[in-house]
Scaffold this motif. Structure first.
Motif, short mmCIF file in Angstrom:
data_model
loop_
_atom_site.label_atom_id
_atom_site.label_comp_id
_atom_site.label_asym_id
_atom_site.label_seq_id
_atom_site.Cartn_x
_atom_site.Cartn_y
_atom_site.Cartn_z
N ASP A 411 -11.59 -2.95 -8.64
CA ASP A 411 -10.40 -2.73 -7.80
C ASP A 411 -10.20 -1.26 -7.45
O ASP A 411 -9.72 -0.93 -6.38
N TYR A 412 -10.61 -0.33 -8.34
CA TYR A 412 -10.29 1.08 -8.09
C TYR A 412 -11.10 1.70 -6.94
O TYR A 412 -10.87 2.84 -6.56
N SER A 414 -10.80 0.62 -3.98
CA SER A 414 -9.85 0.60 -2.85
C SER A 414 -8.44 0.69 -3.43
O SER A 414 -8.27 1.00 -4.60
N GLU A 416 -4.75 -1.49 -3.76
CA GLU A 416 -4.18 -2.80 -3.53
C GLU A 416 -3.29 -2.74 -2.27
O GLU A 416 -2.45 -1.88 -2.13
N PRO A 435 -9.35 -4.61 -0.28
CA PRO A 435 -8.89 -5.15 -1.56
C PRO A 435 -8.79 -6.66 -1.44
O PRO A 435 -8.34 -7.16 -0.41
N TRP A 436 -9.25 -7.37 -2.43
CA TRP A 436 -9.17 -8.83 -2.35
C TRP A 436 -9.17 -9.43 -3.75
O TRP A 436 -10.06 -9.13 -4.54
N HIS A 439 -9.88 -7.24 -6.67
CA HIS A 439 -11.15 -6.51 -6.65
C HIS A 439 -11.27 -5.82 -5.29
O HIS A 439 -10.35 -5.86 -4.48
N THR A 440 -12.45 -5.22 -5.04
CA THR A 440 -12.71 -4.66 -3.72
C THR A 440 -13.94 -5.37 -3.17
O THR A 440 -14.93 -5.52 -3.89
#
Ligand code: FAD
Length: 699
Positions: A411-412, A414, A416, A435-436, A439-440
């Motif tokens: 995730d980091y 991108s 959120e 972001p999804w 996660h990215t």
């Protein structure tokens, strides 16, 4: 009167006018009857609108006063310039124009998302809660079991319409046809969405790239496609509110010329969307861009220093779950839909030579049977040619397959709620970083491919994406951070009317073969509803069908969307009465459940309570055990592959987490579907094999 105080008065007037307008608008909204909203909610929205107006007025005032201050300072410097400013101000025409310009400038910086959301939520729910759930909180009329659906396919004398293929196009058509009152059947060779429809970038978009092409080539038809897609984007967000959201996406600019270029492009995109727009695009200074997107590089080795960023909005959604819930919606509306039923041959009327059904193999039992229909539609995406060639082996191939790869990163990479588009990589391709689901995801590539049911990403594609995003991120981009990777096949269509087989049609194609088979192919996820409407129209015409109703899908919510609202997760969390313990339902789990199941999230938590299935399936991920039972009972889930890839998206997000969850998923599903020891072993083995196709992403 000094010019600056006069400007302030005009700013104050602007504020009052804006406030009055907002009050009038909000009054008219609050007078509209709205069963799904409480009085407090409406009052809250009124306050929001008033707040927006205050902000607009304040911004207009500030902008105008700043303009006046500037004018005054300049006047002092030039001596006599101030008098010119006053003369200018005394002219009512100029002052009105300036005030209007100031208000417009302020409005350009507003975030009208709250207003848009409010308008979306005003639509009354299709059915109240007591009609959907029984007193125990379980669905009152669950979708018929798969066995029941297969029995109908086998035994029904004749359907009006048989749709082959259960991707976005096929499930969209099944919903459209069933809600028009046609006796509808849909068969899918594997699982719903197992083809391209679970492997997309998950953006509901008009296509900024197509807009650029349309403008550069003065191509009105291309512009019309963008316009259509923008309208469909909004419909998708409205009709599947739990599965979708609007997402700001930034375009970093490293050259000065890019700022006005992309700004104008995005404003044209907003303008084209008109009332179907999401939130207006805007310019962000380099420092704001970095604050909003901390991993953005301010110094790009190849491009130079960041000059700012243009932020625009598009939709983002859960592609596989939307497809699945469209299949469930069609089933609720009376269609006979079945996954793992493959068309192996087409049936012809011997006298007329017209296609009147298909021979279908049930892959779960290996039995073959015939499904008869007045009209057959081929919605097999990249596989469309293989179905057409069943009845006419000499038919000219239409599909020009092209594969696209995505990778999943932590995730980091991108932020959120904020995406990034790299409009031109070093070799001229477009790459998204979005972001999804916590996660990215990054992608996509575009390369020639063969047509296969399980396309795999290549190491070269993965490296290309990593290199493309590396130039734009200050985070260290590492191969070992890739937690999953997948590939999908774009069903691009070569023009059937052109001599040149490499000439592609711009969007989707609906064509009728001599034998009456209607084929619908191409297009994009965003426009699935429109494609479905046009496809059913064509089928009605070719098959001479008499649907009792017109198309109903403009405002039809998919399963789970009826009772969804943005704070539903709080109700879900509070409904769960098991005392909190590690692994029980917390905010993250509740949010995950409502965004995947909408109003049906409460059924998942009911199962979690009743069957003591509230634990998470994998460390660090919000999917819980009860989802396995829910999927088996209510979502046509037949095995671990369906669950790990399309009922939940674990395999797409994190292969290792999916591996960790696998044994428990098999155990719970075995209970629900009454599997014996042999079947359990087989599923475990197949699950491991499946994860290898995503595991190119892990080292
Ligand atoms: C990499 C990539 C990214 C994309 N990103 C986006 C995006 O961000 N936004 C967007 O709007 N669009 C996007 N698209 C496009 C979009 O995903 C596709 O247009 C859409 O999913 C196509 O759906 P479909 O139903 O036509 O095909 P599919 O989803 O492939 O469905 C066809 C189905 O037919 C079934 N089938 C085949 N043969 C038979 C048979 N004999 N009997 C029964 N069933 C059969 C298959 O199993 C398959 O499930 C993207 C596409 C790709 C490849």
């Amino acid at each position: 009167m000094s010019s600056s105080s006069a400007w302030s008065i005009w700013g104050e007037r602007g504020r009052k006018v804006a406030l009055r307008t907002a009050k009038a608008v909000s009054r008219s909204f609050s007078q509209a009857p709205c069963p799904s909203q409480t009085a407090q909610e409406v009052a809250g929205k009124v306050r929001t609108l008033e707040g927006v107006a205050h902000q607009a007025g304040r911004q207009a005032g500030e902008a105008l006063a700043a303009g006046a201050r500037h004018g005054k300072g300049g006047g002092g410097g030039k001596g006599g310039g101030g008098g010119g400013g006053e003369r200018f101000f005394r002219n009512p025409w100029f002052t009105t124009m300036a005030a209007a310009g100031g208000l417009a400038a302020a409005a350009y910086n507003l975030d009208p998302e709250s207003v848009v959301r409010y308008m979306d939520n005003r639509r009354p729910a299709k059915r109240p809660e007591h009609e959907i759930f029984d007193e125990r909180g379980y669905p009152k009329n669950p979708v018929p079991l798969r066995e029941e659906q297969v029995r109908r396919l086998r035994e029904e004398e004749e359907f009006d319409l048989l749709i082959v293929g259960g991707g976005a196009t096929g499930t969209g058509m099944a919903v459209d046809a069933a809600t028009r009152g046609l006796k509808t059947a849909m068969v899918e060779a594997n699982d719903f969405a197992s083809g391209t429809s679970s492997r997309s970038t998950k953006l509901a978009h008009g296509g900024v790239r197509y807009l650029e092409k349309a403008v550069k080539n003065f191509d009105y038809s291309q512009l019309h496609l963008v316009f259509e897609a923008l309208s469909e984007r909004k419909r998708l967000l409205n009709n599947a509110p739990h599965l979708s959201r609007s997402l700001p996406i930034m375009t970093p600019c490293y050259h000065w010329w890019e700022v006005p270029y992309y700004w104008a492009g995005m404003k044209a995109y907003d303008t084209l969307a008109g009332s179907q727009g999401l939130t207006w695009s805007r310019y962000m200074t380099p420092s704001e861009a970095q604050r909003q997107f901390p991993t953005l590089r301010t110094e790009n080795v190849h491009e130079g220093t960041l000059k700012g960023s243009i932020v625009y909005y598009d939709g983002q959604f859960n592609d596989a779950r939307l497809c699945l819930l469209l299949a469930c919606t069609a089933a609720e509306e009376g269609a006979a839909v079945a996954n793992y039923t493959e068309v192996v041959d087409l049936l012809k009327d011997e006298e007329t030579g017209k296609i009147r059904g298909a021979r279908v193999r049930d892959k779960m039992t290996n039995r073959t049977f015939e499904v008869r229909a007045k009209q057959v539609v081929n919605a097999c995406g990249p596989f469309s040619d293989s179905v057409r060639k069943m009845s006419d082996p000499k038919a000219r191939s239409l599909v020009a397959p092209s594969s696209g790869v995505h990778i999943t990163l932590p995730d980091y990479y991108s932020v959120e709620g904020f995406g990034m588009i790299v409009p031109k990589t070093r070799d001229g391709r477009v790459v998204f970083l979005l972001p999804w689901e916590g996660h990215t995801i990054a992608g996509t590539t575009d390369s020639e491919s063969e047509i296969t049911f399980s396309p795999r990403p290549s190491e070269k594609d993965i490296k290309f994406i990593l290199e493309a995003i590396e130039d734009y991120l200050c985070v260290k981009v590492r191969r070992e951070d890739v937690s999953s990777a997948w590939s999908g096949i774009r069903p691009l269509i070569s023009n059937p009317h052109s001599e040149n087989t490499s000439e592609l049609v711009r969007d989707h194609l609906i064509m009728t073969d001599k034998n009456g088979l209607v084929t619908i192919c191409g297009g994009k996820w965003t426009t699935y509803r429109l494609m479905a409407e046009q496809g059913v129209d064509q089928a009605v015409k070719t098959g001479n069908l008499k649907p009792p109703e017109k198309c109903q899908t403009n405002e039809l919510r998919v399963v789970g969307g009826d009772g969804y609202h943005i704070a539903l997760h709080t109700e879900v969390a509070q409904d769960y009465t098991v005392p909190h313990r590690p692994g029980a339902i917390d905010t993250r789990v509740a949010k995950h459940l409502t965004s995947a199941y909408g109003d049906r999230a409460k059924v998942v938590t009911r199962i979690a309570e009743d069957k003591k299935l509230g634990q998470r399936l994998a460390r660090g991920h919000p999917q819980i055990e009860a989802e396995v039972a829910y999927a088996a009972r209510y979502e046509y889930c037949t095995g671990v592959e369906d669950f790990l890839t399309r009922r939940t998206r674990l395999a797409f997000l994190d292969v290792r987490a999916a591996e960790q969850a696998l044994p428990r998923v098999v155990e719970i599903m075995a209970k629900e579907l009454k599997w014996g020891w042999f079947k359990k072993r087989k599923e475990l083995h197949q699950g491991k094999e499946l994860l290898k196709t995503f595991a190119n992403g892990t080292t």
